[in-house]
Scaffold this motif. Structure first.
Motif, PDB file in Angstrom:
ATOM      1  N   GLY A 205       0.795  -1.217   0.000  1.00  0.00           N
ATOM      2  CA  GLY A 205       0.000   0.000   0.000  1.00  0.00           C
ATOM      3  C   GLY A 205       0.827   1.267   0.000  1.00  0.00           C
ATOM      4  N   GLY A 206       2.064   1.165  -0.371  1.00  0.00           N
ATOM      5  CA  GLY A 206       2.986   2.299  -0.371  1.00  0.00           C
ATOM      6  C   GLY A 206       4.367   1.828  -0.784  1.00  0.00           C
ATOM      7  N   PRO A 207       5.360   2.676  -0.667  1.00  0.00           N
ATOM      8  CA  PRO A 207       6.704   2.327  -1.143  1.00  0.00           C
ATOM      9  C   PRO A 207       7.375   1.233  -0.310  1.00  0.00           C
ATOM     10  CG  PRO A 207       6.743   4.434  -0.020  1.00  0.00           C
ATOM     11  CD  PRO A 207       5.303   4.060  -0.153  1.00  0.00           C
ATOM     12  N   ILE A 208       8.192   0.417  -0.988  1.00  0.00           N
ATOM     13  CA  ILE A 208       9.075  -0.544  -0.323  1.00  0.00           C
ATOM     14  C   ILE A 208      10.426   0.135  -0.161  1.00  0.00           C
ATOM     15  CG2 ILE A 208      10.199  -2.787  -0.485  1.00  0.00           C
ATOM     16  CD1 ILE A 208       7.233  -3.060  -0.102  1.00  0.00           C
ATOM     17  N   ALA A 209      10.835   0.340   1.081  1.00  0.00           N
ATOM     18  CA  ALA A 209      12.064   1.088   1.341  1.00  0.00           C
ATOM     19  C   ALA A 209      13.311   0.282   1.021  1.00  0.00           C
ATOM     20  CB  ALA A 209      12.097   1.536   2.800  1.00  0.00           C
ATOM     21  N   ALA A 210      13.268  -1.037   1.288  1.00  0.00           N
ATOM     22  CA  ALA A 210      14.453  -1.879   1.104  1.00  0.00           C
ATOM     23  C   ALA A 210      14.010  -3.303   0.843  1.00  0.00           C
ATOM     24  CB  ALA A 210      15.352  -1.823   2.338  1.00  0.00           C
ATOM     25  N   SER A 211      14.880  -4.048   0.161  1.00  0.00           N
ATOM     26  CA  SER A 211      14.603  -5.456  -0.118  1.00  0.00           C
ATOM     27  C   SER A 211      15.815  -6.281   0.279  1.00  0.00           C
ATOM     28  CB  SER A 211      14.286  -5.672  -1.590  1.00  0.00           C
ATOM     29  OG  SER A 211      13.975  -7.032  -1.836  1.00  0.00           O
ATOM     30  N   LEU A 212      15.565  -7.359   1.021  1.00  0.00           N
ATOM     31  CA  LEU A 212      16.623  -8.217   1.551  1.00  0.00           C
ATOM     32  C   LEU A 212      16.406  -9.622   1.014  1.00  0.00           C
ATOM     33  CD1 LEU A 212      16.127  -5.759   3.554  1.00  0.00           C
ATOM     34  CD2 LEU A 212      17.206  -7.181   5.288  1.00  0.00           C
ATOM     35  N   ASP A 213      17.330 -10.078   0.172  1.00  0.00           N
ATOM     36  CA  ASP A 213      17.181 -11.354  -0.532  1.00  0.00           C
ATOM     37  C   ASP A 213      17.994 -12.447   0.138  1.00  0.00           C
ATOM     38  OD1 ASP A 213      16.891 -13.402  -2.482  1.00  0.00           O
ATOM     39  OD2 ASP A 213      18.774 -12.731  -3.402  1.00  0.00           O
ATOM     40  N   CYS A 214      17.282 -13.460   0.652  1.00  0.00           N
ATOM     41  CA  CYS A 214      17.934 -14.594   1.306  1.00  0.00           C
ATOM     42  C   CYS A 214      17.890 -15.854   0.457  1.00  0.00           C
ATOM     43  CB  CYS A 214      17.263 -14.886   2.653  1.00  0.00           C
ATOM     44  SG  CYS A 214      17.148 -13.490   3.777  1.00  0.00           S
ATOM     45  N   VAL A 215      17.343 -15.793  -0.776  1.00  0.00           N
ATOM     46  CA  VAL A 215      17.174 -17.005  -1.584  1.00  0.00           C
ATOM     47  C   VAL A 215      17.959 -16.995  -2.887  1.00  0.00           C
ATOM     48  CG1 VAL A 215      14.960 -17.685  -0.617  1.00  0.00           C
ATOM     49  CG2 VAL A 215      15.019 -16.093  -2.533  1.00  0.00           C
ATOM     50  N   GLY A 216      18.137 -15.821  -3.487  1.00  0.00           N
ATOM     51  CA  GLY A 216      18.983 -15.731  -4.671  1.00  0.00           C
ATOM     52  C   GLY A 216      18.338 -16.046  -5.998  1.00  0.00           C
ATOM     53  N   THR A 217      17.025 -16.165  -6.053  1.00  0.00           N
ATOM     54  CA  THR A 217      16.373 -16.449  -7.331  1.00  0.00           C
ATOM     55  C   THR A 217      16.314 -15.195  -8.192  1.00  0.00           C
ATOM     56  OG1 THR A 217      14.180 -15.950  -6.462  1.00  0.00           O
ATOM     57  CG2 THR A 217      14.944 -18.237  -6.265  1.00  0.00           C
ATOM     58  N   ASP A 218      16.208 -15.405  -9.504  1.00  0.00           N
ATOM     59  CA  ASP A 218      16.038 -14.252 -10.387  1.00  0.00           C
ATOM     60  C   ASP A 218      14.731 -13.530 -10.093  1.00  0.00           C
ATOM     61  OD1 ASP A 218      18.443 -14.362 -11.810  1.00  0.00           O
ATOM     62  OD2 ASP A 218      17.669 -15.847 -13.216  1.00  0.00           O
ATOM     63  N   GLU A 219      13.701 -14.277  -9.714  1.00  0.00           N
ATOM     64  CA  GLU A 219      12.433 -13.635  -9.354  1.00  0.00           C
ATOM     65  C   GLU A 219      12.641 -12.661  -8.206  1.00  0.00           C
ATOM     66  OE1 GLU A 219       8.066 -15.273  -8.315  1.00  0.00           O
ATOM     67  OE2 GLU A 219       9.577 -15.708  -6.786  1.00  0.00           O
ATOM     68  N   ALA A 220      13.372 -13.072  -7.180  1.00  0.00           N
ATOM     69  CA  ALA A 220      13.603 -12.203  -6.030  1.00  0.00           C
ATOM     70  C   ALA A 220      14.333 -10.934  -6.440  1.00  0.00           C
ATOM     71  CB  ALA A 220      14.392 -12.954  -4.958  1.00  0.00           C
ATOM     72  N   ILE A 221      15.334 -11.075  -7.276  1.00  0.00           N
ATOM     73  CA  ILE A 221      16.094  -9.908  -7.714  1.00  0.00           C
ATOM     74  C   ILE A 221      15.239  -9.016  -8.613  1.00  0.00           C
ATOM     75  CG2 ILE A 221      18.106  -9.125  -9.012  1.00  0.00           C
ATOM     76  CD1 ILE A 221      18.715 -10.358  -6.232  1.00  0.00           C
ATOM     77  N   ASP A 222      14.534  -9.607  -9.564  1.00  0.00           N
ATOM     78  CA  ASP A 222      13.709  -8.811 -10.481  1.00  0.00           C
ATOM     79  C   ASP A 222      12.666  -8.005  -9.729  1.00  0.00           C
ATOM     80  OD1 ASP A 222      15.112  -9.796 -12.647  1.00  0.00           O
ATOM     81  OD2 ASP A 222      13.645 -11.365 -13.113  1.00  0.00           O
ATOM     82  N   VAL A 223      11.983  -8.648  -8.781  1.00  0.00           N
ATOM     83  CA  VAL A 223      10.941  -7.947  -8.017  1.00  0.00           C
ATOM     84  C   VAL A 223      11.560  -6.860  -7.147  1.00  0.00           C
ATOM     85  CG1 VAL A 223       9.219  -8.244  -6.189  1.00  0.00           C
ATOM     86  CG2 VAL A 223       9.322  -9.864  -8.088  1.00  0.00           C
ATOM     87  N   SER A 224      12.713  -7.138  -6.565  1.00  0.00           N
ATOM     88  CA  SER A 224      13.390  -6.126  -5.751  1.00  0.00           C
ATOM     89  C   SER A 224      13.749  -4.904  -6.580  1.00  0.00           C
ATOM     90  CB  SER A 224      14.665  -6.720  -5.133  1.00  0.00           C
ATOM     91  OG  SER A 224      14.362  -7.801  -4.277  1.00  0.00           O
ATOM     92  N   LEU A 225      14.302  -5.130  -7.773  1.00  0.00           N
ATOM     93  CA  LEU A 225      14.690  -4.016  -8.639  1.00  0.00           C
ATOM     94  C   LEU A 225      13.479  -3.201  -9.079  1.00  0.00           C
ATOM     95  CD1 LEU A 225      17.331  -5.882 -10.852  1.00  0.00           C
ATOM     96  CD2 LEU A 225      17.802  -4.186  -9.075  1.00  0.00           C
ATOM     97  N   ALA A 238      22.762 -14.339  -1.657  1.00  0.00           N
ATOM     98  CA  ALA A 238      22.692 -15.578  -2.422  1.00  0.00           C
ATOM     99  C   ALA A 238      22.817 -15.413  -3.922  1.00  0.00           C
ATOM    100  CB  ALA A 238      21.370 -16.298  -2.106  1.00  0.00           C
ATOM    101  N   ASN A 239      22.598 -14.231  -4.465  1.00  0.00           N
ATOM    102  CA  ASN A 239      22.714 -14.020  -5.915  1.00  0.00           C
ATOM    103  C   ASN A 239      23.811 -13.001  -6.164  1.00  0.00           C
ATOM    104  OD1 ASN A 239      22.423 -13.357  -8.669  1.00  0.00           O
ATOM    105  ND2 ASN A 239      20.260 -13.908  -8.624  1.00  0.00           N
ATOM    106  N   PHE A 240      25.025 -13.508  -6.424  1.00  0.00           N
ATOM    107  CA  PHE A 240      26.181 -12.654  -6.635  1.00  0.00           C
ATOM    108  C   PHE A 240      26.403 -12.356  -8.114  1.00  0.00           C
ATOM    109  CE2 PHE A 240      26.663 -14.677  -2.594  1.00  0.00           C
ATOM    110  CZ  PHE A 240      27.248 -13.721  -1.779  1.00  0.00           C
ATOM    111  N   THR A 241      25.860 -13.199  -8.982  1.00  0.00           N
ATOM    112  CA  THR A 241      26.185 -13.102 -10.399  1.00  0.00           C
ATOM    113  C   THR A 241      25.609 -11.852 -11.051  1.00  0.00           C
ATOM    114  OG1 THR A 241      24.279 -14.493 -10.970  1.00  0.00           O
ATOM    115  CG2 THR A 241      26.386 -15.597 -10.636  1.00  0.00           C
ATOM    116  N   ARG A 242      24.488 -11.368 -10.561  1.00  0.00           N
ATOM    117  CA  ARG A 242      23.848 -10.218 -11.194  1.00  0.00           C
ATOM    118  C   ARG A 242      24.179  -8.891 -10.523  1.00  0.00           C
ATOM    119  NH1 ARG A 242      17.565 -11.314 -12.094  1.00  0.00           N
ATOM    120  NH2 ARG A 242      17.781  -9.107 -12.657  1.00  0.00           N
TER     121      ARG A 242
END
Length: 311
Positions: A205-225, A238-242
């Motif tokens: 219902g408003g802005p997401i200030a920060a995203s913390l990824d503990c799984v490393g999936t592309d979905e997690a990174i894409d949604v965070s970005l 967990a996702n160092f390659t990107r």
């Protein structure tokens, strides 16, 4: 002599072997711990699988333990101060924790709160310091709404609890069967999968200030970005390659800055756990002799909590 697990080579679980090793008497600045529980973490076997420098072999396995002091070196006191024979302690950022006894630097040993069982104490600090660093580097503060990917795992559960103590609101992704776990530790559950970005927007219902990824999936990174405007407030363990391409942060215990932070925050986390404000859910324990089976369970299953080895 002590029973200890080592990795004789790099590779899968077949390279791990339990052997008798001499336990050196503690020198100045060292203590010997009779281990009551060895904490288990994916890093225990992942670092062996990814190893390259054969000069490191054999590798002594295990980064955290809980037990009691059986010997203490001259002119030595624990990181938490004092230290006497028989004192119950926990230790983190050590080597060789999958053992019945281990001699370690006293600077990595702390008095164990009486309220913590040994399996919980042995599993507090690797996950807890990682979670604390994720919150620190993304600047999470009271009033923030944050997204936690993999919120039902060991690091995610610690993130949820520490975020609640800060005063932040945490939305946590997990499978449907883990919804109760996310809620128990202070998060608002949301199931990952197709349409995740839209579901997070609707729930936040408003802005997401920060995203913390503990799984490393592309979905997690894409949604965070897509959801977090400042990429400096996106972190992954967990996702160092990107990371270089997409400009988000990554942290790891072997990074010098991470090591300094994690060492510094240990005492605070132990205090929180001793007061019951930071809980370590333990799903199952295994005999020390079954470490290979326990690592397989940790790697292939969803334990629903931490695992510990009991000598």
């Amino acid at each position: 002599m002590a029973l200890s697990w080592i990795a004789r080579d790099f590779g899968g679980l077949d390279v791990f072997e339990m052997v008798d090793l001499e336990v050196p008497a503690p020198g100045c600045g060292e203590v010997t711990i009779d281990v009551r529980a060895s904490g288990m973490n994916p890093a225990d076997y992942k670092h062996v699988a990814a190893g390259r420098d054969r000069a490191d072999l054999p590798i002594r396995v295990g980064y955290e333990v809980s037990g009691s002091i059986s010997a203490i070196g001259p002119d030595t006191e624990l990181a938490s101060g004092g230290g006497s024979l028989g004192d119950e302690v926990l230790a983190f950022r050590i080597r060789g924790g999958y053992a019945s006894s281990v001699t370690v630097p006293a600077k990595d040993v702390f008095a164990k709160p009486a309220s913590l069982g040994h399996p919980e104490a042995a599993n507090l600090l690797l996950a807890g310091t990682t979670a604390a660093e994720m919150l620190d580097v993304t600047g999470v503060r009271a009033g923030d709404t944050i997204l936690v990917h993999g919120a039902s795992g060991a690091v995610g559960v610690s993130v949820l609890q520490q975020a609640r103590l800060i005063g932040a609101r945490a939305i946590g992704t997990a499978s449907a069967r883990s919804a109760a776990t996310v809620a128990r530790f202070g998060g608002e559950h949301i199931e990952y999968g197709e349409g995740l970005e839209e579901r997070v927007r609707a729930l936040a219902g408003g802005p997401i200030a920060a995203s913390l990824d503990c799984v490393g999936t592309d979905e997690a990174i894409d949604v965070s970005l897509a959801l977090v405007l400042d990429r400096g407030r996106i972190v992954s363990i967990a996702n160092f390659t990107r990371a270089e391409r997409d400009g988000y942060r990554v942290i790891m215990g072997r990074f010098p800055a991470s090591a300094v932070f994690r060492d510094r925050v240990r005492a605070r986390l132990i205090d929180l756990a001793g007061r019951g404000e930071l809980v370590v859910p333990v799903a199952r324990t295994f005999p020390l002799a079954e470490a290979r089976e326990a690592m397989a369970f940790l790697a292939e299953q969803h334990p629903g909590g931490k695992l510990a080895l009991l000598p």
